[in-house]
Design a protein around this motif. Structure first.
Motif, PDB file in Angstrom:
ATOM      1  N   ASN A 119     -10.080   2.673  -7.507  1.00 18.87           N
ATOM      2  CA  ASN A 119     -11.258   3.714  -7.802  1.00 18.87           C
ATOM      3  C   ASN A 119     -10.679   4.568  -7.253  1.00 18.87           C
ATOM      4  N   LYS A 120      -9.589   4.635  -6.248  1.00 17.69           N
ATOM      5  CA  LYS A 120      -9.289   6.394  -5.748  1.00 17.69           C
ATOM      6  C   LYS A 120      -7.774   6.606  -6.762  1.00 17.69           C
ATOM      7  N   CYS A 121      -7.192   5.666  -7.614  1.00 19.45           N
ATOM      8  CA  CYS A 121      -5.471   5.700  -8.503  1.00 19.45           C
ATOM      9  C   CYS A 121      -5.986   5.464  -9.540  1.00 19.45           C
ATOM     10  N   THR A 124      -9.962  -3.061  -5.673  1.00 18.00           N
ATOM     11  CA  THR A 124     -11.316  -2.823  -6.521  1.00 18.00           C
ATOM     12  C   THR A 124     -10.946  -0.702  -5.815  1.00 18.00           C
ATOM     13  N   GLU A 125     -11.140  -0.497  -4.057  1.00 18.21           N
ATOM     14  CA  GLU A 125     -10.516  -0.029  -3.332  1.00 18.21           C
ATOM     15  C   GLU A 125      -9.471   1.298  -4.146  1.00 18.21           C
ATOM     16  N   LEU A 126      -8.318   0.430  -4.092  1.00 22.91           N
ATOM     17  CA  LEU A 126      -7.759   1.387  -5.073  1.00 22.91           C
ATOM     18  C   LEU A 126      -7.284   1.854  -6.509  1.00 22.91           C
ATOM     19  N   LYS A 135     -10.685  -7.157  -3.314  1.00 24.60           N
ATOM     20  CA  LYS A 135     -11.593  -6.011  -2.477  1.00 24.60           C
ATOM     21  C   LYS A 135     -10.508  -4.505  -2.263  1.00 24.60           C
ATOM     22  N   GLU A 136      -9.498  -5.174  -2.024  1.00 25.33           N
ATOM     23  CA  GLU A 136      -8.365  -3.452  -1.902  1.00 25.33           C
ATOM     24  C   GLU A 136      -8.216  -2.800  -3.139  1.00 25.33           C
ATOM     25  N   ASP A 169       0.743  -1.331  -0.153  1.00 20.11           N
ATOM     26  CA  ASP A 169       0.239   0.017  -0.071  1.00 20.11           C
ATOM     27  C   ASP A 169       0.700   1.282  -0.004  1.00 20.11           C
TER      28      ASP A 169
END
Length: 230
Positions: free
Chosen positions: A165-167, A161-163, A158-159, A134
């Protein structure tokens, strides 16, 4: 972006052995991202691989040989990217963690350099298993190539997908204009990067010829002369 800002591609791996999948990935991104330099970085002690890998110095030698073929391909295709083989992970004691390499390269090239780590979709899926994964985007960007058998729309943890969405950036220009912190998913190249399958083929007399076709000529010369992977 400042025209003097260097764009440096980083392609790491065990390179056991280096093969045409690695060279296709390197060539594609050198062209698409207009890289100034592309560094091939063989891992010293790959902590997520089994202990049966070829020695680091031999893999470095094979990578240097493959680098000759890559540089010739760039010349032929009129791609101005410089090819470098870097022994940073081989010279560093202990397990080869990407985060240590990213920090060292950022220190070497300075805060303005655009460092772009080139990976396949399988590596993106497995990213949460990497040491300090991370933190990586605080030092580098990621350019991700599709791989057969890996569907990013269904297999992402999931981690990640979240990354994304942000980057994630959709346009390659966004990646080019930032020294770190972005992920570019490239769907135009699907490339197989498995050296494991290739090693198995090399050990099987029935599939050896097919395997030879997948290895750059200078690396293949060393493999055949020294009788590696038998």
């Amino acid at each position: 972006m400042n025209t003097s800002t260097k764009k440096i591609g980083i392609l790491g791996g065990t390179f056991d052995p280096p093969h045409l999948g690695h060279l296709k990935l390197a060539t594609h991104f050198a062209k698409v991202l207009q890289l100034d330099t592309l560094l091939l970085i063989p891992s010293g002690t790959p902590w997520q691989k089994d202990s049966l890998i070829t020695s680091a110095e031999m893999r470095l030698r094979l990578t240097e040989a493959a680098g000759i073929d890559l540089a010739r391909a760039f010349l032929y295709l009129n791609i101005p990217t410089q090819v470098g083989i870097d022994r940073i992970e081989i010279d560093r004691p202990g397990p080869s963690y990407a985060i240590d390499t990213a920090k060292a390269l950022r220190e070497r090239f300075g805060p303005q350099a655009n460092l772009i780590w080139l990976i396949g979709a399988d590596s993106l899926i497995k990213l949460p298993t990497w040491n300090s994964w991370d933190q990586l985007l605080s030092y580098v960007n990621f350019a991700v190539a599709s791989r057969p058998q890996y569907d990013l729309s269904t297999e992402l943890p999931k981690e990640i997908t979240e990354l994304l969405n942000k980057c994630q950036c959709v346009e390659v220009s966004a990646l080019e204009n930032s020294p770190f912190g972005h992920i570019y998913l490239d769907k135009s190249l699907s490339v197989d990067l498995s050296s494991t399958n290739l090693r198995n083929q090399l050990r099987d007399p029935d599939s050896q010829t097919t395997a030879f076709d997948q290895i750059p000529s200078h690396a293949l010369e060393i493999i055949t002369n020294l009788g590696l992977y038998k």
